[in-house]
Design an enzyme around this catalytic site. Structure first.
Site, PDB file in Angstrom:
ATOM      1  N   GLU A  93      43.408  48.902  16.479  1.00 13.15           N
ATOM      2  CA  GLU A  93      44.927  48.084  15.745  1.00 13.15           C
ATOM      3  C   GLU A  93      45.661  48.554  14.754  1.00 13.15           C
ATOM      4  O   GLU A  93      46.771  48.981  14.962  1.00 13.15           O
ATOM      5  CB  GLU A  93      43.860  47.409  14.164  1.00 13.15           C
ATOM      6  CG  GLU A  93      45.652  46.699  13.501  1.00 13.15           C
ATOM      7  CD  GLU A  93      44.270  45.597  12.367  1.00 13.15           C
ATOM      8  OE1 GLU A  93      45.378  45.096  11.587  1.00 13.15           O
ATOM      9  OE2 GLU A  93      43.601  45.777  12.206  1.00 13.15           O
ATOM     10  N   GLN A 110      72.051  56.335   5.865  1.00 16.04           N
ATOM     11  CA  GLN A 110      72.778  56.604   5.740  1.00 16.04           C
ATOM     12  C   GLN A 110      73.281  57.357   5.929  1.00 16.04           C
ATOM     13  O   GLN A 110      75.175  56.847   5.904  1.00 16.04           O
ATOM     14  CB  GLN A 110      72.233  57.722   4.667  1.00 16.04           C
ATOM     15  CG  GLN A 110      72.736  58.558   3.628  1.00 16.04           C
ATOM     16  CD  GLN A 110      72.610  57.522   1.971  1.00 16.04           C
ATOM     17  OE1 GLN A 110      72.121  57.026   1.714  1.00 16.04           O
ATOM     18  NE2 GLN A 110      73.781  58.535   1.789  1.00 16.04           N
ATOM     19  N   GLY A 147      47.779  46.704   7.638  1.00 20.31           N
ATOM     20  CA  GLY A 147      46.581  47.713   8.993  1.00 20.31           C
ATOM     21  C   GLY A 147      45.796  48.921   7.845  1.00 20.31           C
ATOM     22  O   GLY A 147      45.162  49.434   8.704  1.00 20.31           O
TER      23      GLY A 147
END
Length: 391
Positions: A243, A337, A364
């Site tokens: 995962e 930016q 996670g």
């Protein structure tokens, strides 16, 4: 950009097909999905028709039987490029479904894998709780053994695919030999006592249906328990490496898209009569981003190959997740930016990407937890180092 060497010609053919799918089926719907707060259900069935779901599943269940993480990596990369991170195909295929594939009985696999492969049954996993977050040891949801069935009670939150899911794998405490005894139970949408709560309004990932779930003495048949009902903690821990690698794959892909968008923008946008990209600060910022993206992409590509070989460790996966999500945040912040005031406008994709990226350092397993896992792997475990020494 450094050439990538882990893909062969078959992967590139697959990428071309996937790219066409995302451009035709996903890209035109992204803005509507973000406005409605959930993807269209039929995108799962369309992906299933193309063979893009549960590609690892054996042919006898309707899968294509290709257990090669590189194909999943391509799906993610093309989704970030032409789709939207709120579309959780990878969660369905590579995070949730393997619990059934690895822990399910033959009857369970025959029952649940084919419709998941076709996209007819959408999957979710419910671990996090309102009072414990992702701290599995603090879990309060319980499943009581009533002889011929289980009774599940508790609540979960921050569940991705929470509104669409037909099958939810729920982690719950059980009576067992350890304080960590817990089981994994497949709750079906129509079960009495199962209720979805609010669709949670988030900072980003607008198209992802994140929801609360409530379980009020849900009667769960014994045949809906996955594996040993006292070993769920171990099952979850073993699956977390993959995962976290999936998160890392998505984060570096997201950062790469932001870089590409911004490079084009600073070539076209002018200030003081010259392209913004010709000023030293933008050039130096983008040069550093390019080098860092290349270096980390090599690391993640290597992790994918380790996963294919069954050698991906929790520490290495945690490092990939930590570094990729942190780089994602820095790159997208710098890219916003460099867009100037336009970067703060919702109509510009970089603005939406900035919001979407923030959660990856949290879900996670927060990056502080990733650092703890890596540190313990170095032998820096307080429980071991502070053990009383024999006199």
């Amino acid at each position: 950009m450094i050439p990538r060497t882990n893909f062969d010609s078959e992967h590139e053919i697959f990428r071309a097909s996937v790219r066409q799918f995302f451009q035709a089926e996903v890209a035109p719907r992204v803005m509507r999905w973000r406005e409605q707060g959930v993807v269209d259900r039929d995108i799962f069935t369309r992906a299933g028709e193309q063979g893009y779901l549960l590609m690892w599943a054996p042919e006898e269940y309707g899968g294509v039987g290709i257990d090669d993480m590189r194909y999943e990596q391509i799906l993610q990369e093309e989704n970030y490029l032409h789709g939207d991170p709120g579309l959780c195909l990878t969660l369905h295929s590579r995070v949730v479904a393997p619990y059934i594939g690895k822990r399910g009985s033959e009857a369970q696999k025959q029952r649940w894998l084919p419709p998941a492969i076709r996209g007819e049954k959408i999957l979710a996993v419910a671990m996090s709780e309102p009072s414990a977050g992702s701290d599995l040891a603090g879990m309060k949801t319980r499943a009581e053994d009533r002889g011929d069935h289980w009774v599940l009670s508790g609540s979960k939150t921050y569940i991705s695919n929470g509104l669409l899911a037909d099958l939810v794998i729920v982690a719950a405490r059980t009576s067992g030999p350890s304080k960590h005894s817990m089981g994994l139970f497949v709750v079906e949408a129509a079960m009495e006592g199962f209720r979805r709560g609010r669709k949670l309004h988030k900072l980003g990932l607008d198209a992802q249906d994140t929801a609360e779930m409530f379980f009020d003495e849900v009667k769960v048949p014994k045949e809906n328990a996955l594996g040993d009902p006292t070993e769920g903690f171990r099952y979850l821990a073993e699956a977390l490496a993959v995962e976290r690698l999936q998160i890392a794959i998505g984060s570096i892909a997201h950062a790469q898209v932001a870089f590409d968008l911004t490079l084009e923008y600073v070539k076209e946008r002018k200030a003081f009569g010259r392209p913004v990209g010709t000023f030293q600060d933008p050039r130096f910022r983008l040069a550093r981003m390019r080098a860092e993206l290349d270096a980390l992409q090599c690391y993640i590509d290597h992790c994918v190959m380790l996963s294919n070989a069954g050698r991906l460790t929790a520490e290495v996966a945690s490092g990939a997740k930590m570094l990729a999500t942190e780089l994602e945040g820095r790159v997208i912040d710098d890219c916003l930016q460099l867009h100037g005031g336009a970067g703060y406008m919702e109509e510009y994709r970089i603005c939406r990407m900035f919001r979407d990226a923030r959660v990856t350092r949290i879900f996670g397993g927060a990056n502080e937890i990733m650092a703890e896992i890596i540190g313990r792997g170095l032998g820096l475990d307080e429980r071991k180092l502070m053990k009383p020494q024999p006199v």
